[in-house]
Design an enzyme around this catalytic site. Structure first.
Site, PDB file in Angstrom:
ATOM      1  N   ASN A   1       0.866  -1.187   0.000  1.00 16.37           N
ATOM      2  CA  ASN A   1       0.000   0.000   0.000  1.00 16.37           C
ATOM      3  C   ASN A   1       0.899   1.233   0.000  1.00 16.37           C
ATOM      4  O   ASN A   1       1.437   1.618   1.035  1.00 16.37           O
ATOM      5  CB  ASN A   1      -0.887  -0.045   1.257  1.00 16.37           C
ATOM      6  CG  ASN A   1      -1.813   1.151   1.346  1.00 16.37           C
ATOM      7  OD1 ASN A   1      -1.749   2.070   0.527  1.00 16.37           O
ATOM      8  ND2 ASN A   1      -2.673   1.144   2.349  1.00 16.37           N
TER       9      ASN A   1
ATOM     10  N   ARG B   1      -2.651  -2.127  -3.377  1.00 20.20           N
ATOM     11  CA  ARG B   1      -3.802  -1.255  -3.176  1.00 20.20           C
ATOM     12  C   ARG B   1      -3.650  -0.068  -4.133  1.00 20.20           C
ATOM     13  O   ARG B   1      -2.659   0.652  -4.099  1.00 20.20           O
ATOM     14  CB  ARG B   1      -3.831  -0.735  -1.744  1.00 20.20           C
ATOM     15  CG  ARG B   1      -4.980   0.212  -1.551  1.00 20.20           C
ATOM     16  CD  ARG B   1      -4.742   1.164  -0.427  1.00 20.20           C
ATOM     17  NE  ARG B   1      -5.870   2.072  -0.327  1.00 20.20           N
ATOM     18  CZ  ARG B   1      -5.806   3.230   0.290  1.00 20.20           C
ATOM     19  NH1 ARG B   1      -4.687   3.623   0.848  1.00 20.20           N
ATOM     20  NH2 ARG B   1      -6.854   4.007   0.346  1.00 20.20           N
TER      21      ARG B   1
ATOM     22  N   HIS C   1     -12.708   3.895  -0.107  1.00 22.18           N
ATOM     23  CA  HIS C   1     -12.821   2.901   0.983  1.00 22.18           C
ATOM     24  C   HIS C   1     -13.560   1.649   0.503  1.00 22.18           C
ATOM     25  O   HIS C   1     -14.091   0.891   1.321  1.00 22.18           O
ATOM     26  CB  HIS C   1     -13.624   3.455   2.193  1.00 22.18           C
ATOM     27  CG  HIS C   1     -12.916   4.516   2.980  1.00 22.18           C
ATOM     28  ND1 HIS C   1     -13.591   5.554   3.572  1.00 22.18           N
ATOM     29  CD2 HIS C   1     -11.616   4.688   3.297  1.00 22.18           C
ATOM     30  CE1 HIS C   1     -12.738   6.338   4.223  1.00 22.18           C
ATOM     31  NE2 HIS C   1     -11.533   5.832   4.056  1.00 22.18           N
TER      32      HIS C   1
ATOM     33  N   ARG D   1     -11.143  17.005   6.987  1.00 23.31           N
ATOM     34  CA  ARG D   1     -11.875  17.375   5.761  1.00 23.31           C
ATOM     35  C   ARG D   1     -13.277  17.871   6.089  1.00 23.31           C
ATOM     36  O   ARG D   1     -13.929  17.336   6.990  1.00 23.31           O
ATOM     37  CB  ARG D   1     -11.977  16.167   4.828  1.00 23.31           C
ATOM     38  CG  ARG D   1     -10.655  15.808   4.191  1.00 23.31           C
ATOM     39  CD  ARG D   1     -10.786  14.548   3.351  1.00 23.31           C
ATOM     40  NE  ARG D   1      -9.687  13.652   3.652  1.00 23.31           N
ATOM     41  CZ  ARG D   1      -9.705  12.339   3.464  1.00 23.31           C
ATOM     42  NH1 ARG D   1     -10.772  11.761   2.971  1.00 23.31           N
ATOM     43  NH2 ARG D   1      -8.653  11.617   3.763  1.00 23.31           N
TER      44      ARG D   1
ATOM     45  N   GLU E   1      -8.299  -4.412   5.433  1.00 24.68           N
ATOM     46  CA  GLU E   1      -8.143  -4.171   3.991  1.00 24.68           C
ATOM     47  C   GLU E   1      -7.030  -5.036   3.400  1.00 24.68           C
ATOM     48  O   GLU E   1      -7.127  -5.489   2.267  1.00 24.68           O
ATOM     49  CB  GLU E   1      -7.885  -2.678   3.744  1.00 24.68           C
ATOM     50  CG  GLU E   1      -9.154  -1.858   3.951  1.00 24.68           C
ATOM     51  CD  GLU E   1      -8.912  -0.371   4.145  1.00 24.68           C
ATOM     52  OE1 GLU E   1      -8.414  -0.002   5.224  1.00 24.68           O
ATOM     53  OE2 GLU E   1      -9.226   0.400   3.236  1.00 24.68           O
TER      54      GLU E   1
END
Ligand code: ADP
Length: 398
Positions: free
Chosen positions: A7, A91, A180, A241, A384
């Site tokens: 990743n 990923r 996601h 955010r 993940e």
């Protein structure tokens, strides 16, 4: 069979080596601050001591060299030779409209990931670096791309189309993509397993609540809507955010504060969310602690976050015309009993009830709703890396 999961972020690289015969992680690690003077590399062989190295790593290739060296090292290694790595799962953040599932990497796939660079300028270039560096170190080893966006490619047109002039979609592919996806898909699959029902019969709302946060409506196994959009900025309020705001605020603030579009982009991505409201931190633990200590703006930040999650769940119940289970995952979703309770308190009209004792448990898959609750609520730790390794195994097996 050993699968290496990679990743790559813009300045970081995370990895796990997983023995897929028993799905056991045999080593994992992280290179941070790649390209800076004070890079840090840590390697944890499971069952042995963690090794940490400081010193500049110029680029992802150097970081991967160190990963490979550590994996076969006499002391901290877990395999004898790199030949024991059977496949690599990468990923990849953005697959645009090209991919709705994971794929075996070849030249055409790399070209497609390059075409999506303008949609994910910070992430996709790093992902490509990870692929090319691995190809150089592990020639001939099959590699699979697993996209954050792929799971959401099933969204219907009315969910992914923005009410902008249609030509911007045609010219620049401006639409909702969602992110996601690997996590939402993984926890939805686990939820079906836990509920002992086929996923094709379930309406689920998956709440991935970490520093970045998104909700997905998963109807009969497919994503039908998700809160993140063209970029991961849309949707919920997050750590830093802003999520959804009136778009006119952008031009209003540009004029008032004499800011450029880039300045605003930085403010909305890095200085907003619960950090922006509270002025305390982007970390939800700090916000919860400050709120408990009486900090009013920290309380407000948390209240805004909770309100947005709750109302987004409500909108997805409408999108699916019902819901069988709500899933909580990621840092806050897995760990914060108080936030879960606060979110669920707005959902009692659905016949949903939480068991406080079960809600207090941690670190395991658990149904936290009462047996009578009409809607099940499940906490599922996301994984993940395992999802990427499973996809990789499936694809190279074909
Ligand atoms: P990401 O991968 O997006 O960085 P994570 O899924 O690791 O995020 O989640 C990180 C967030 O989860 C942080 O804001 C952290 O404060 C929050 N978190 C972790 N543990 C707890 C906890 N016990 N209570 C509240 N928040 C927590």
């Amino acid at each position: 069979m050993n699968i290496l999961v990679i990743n790559c972020g813009s300045s970081s690289l995370k990895y796990q080596l997983i023995n897929m015969n028993n799905e056991e992680v045999i080593a994992k690690g992280l290179a941070e601050k790649i390209g800076l003077e004070d890079s840090i590399f840590s390697h944890t062989p499971v069952g042995k001591d963690k090794v940490v190295k400081n010193g500049k790593l110029n680029d992802h290739q150097e970081a991967l060299n160190l990963v490979m060296k550590s994996l076969v090292d006499e002391n901290c290694g877990v395999i004898k030779s790199l030949n024991e790595i059977d496949a690599v799962g990468h990923r990849i953040v953005h697959g645009g409209e090209f991919y709705s599932s994971s794929v075996l990497i070849d030249e055409k796939v790399i070209e497609a990931i390059e075409k999506c660079v303008e949609l994910a300028p910070l992430h996709n270039p790093a992902n490509i670096l990870g692929i090319t560096a691995c190809q150089a170190l592990l020639p001939g080893v099959p590699m699979v791309a697993v996209f954050d966006t792929a799971f959401h490619q099933t969204m219907p047109q009315e969910a992914y189309t923005y009410a902008l002039p249609y030509e911007y979609y045609e010219k620049y592919k401006v639409r909702k993509y969602g992110f996601h996806g690997t996590s939402h898909k993984y926890v939805s699959g686990r939820a079906a397993h836990i509920l002992d029902k086929p996923i094709e019969e379930l309406k689920l709302v998956s709440c991935h609540l970490g520093n970045g946060a998104s909700l997905t409506a998963v109807k009969y196994g497919e994503s039908v809507d998700t809160t993140m959009g063209f970029t991961p900025l849309e949707g919920l309020a997050m750590g830093t955010r802003c999520g959804n705001i009136d778009p006119s605020i952008v031009t209003f603030l540009q004029d008032k504060e004499n800011l450029t579009a880039r300045d605003l982009d930085t403010i909305m991505n890095k200085k907003s969310g619960v950090l922006g409201i509270s002025g305390v931190s982007s970390d939800f633990r700090d916000i919860e602690n400050a709120g408990e200590g009486g900090n009013e703006r920290a309380k407000l930040a948390l209240a805004v976050f909770i309100y947005k999650v709750k109302t987004a769940i409500g909108s997805y119940v409408a999108a699916m015309n019902g819901v069988d289970a709500i899933i909580f995952t990621a840092g806050l979703g897995e760990n914060s009993a108080t936030s879960r309770k606060a979110i669920c308190e707005g959902l009692t009209y659905l016949g949903l009830a939480i068991d406080d004792d079960k809600n207090g448990m941690r670190g395991e898959e658990i149904i936290i709703s009462t047996p009578e609750s009409k809607v099940k609520v499940i906490v599922i730790p996301t994984d993940e890396e395992m999802a990427i390794a499973r996809d990789t195994k499936d694809i190279i097996g074909k």
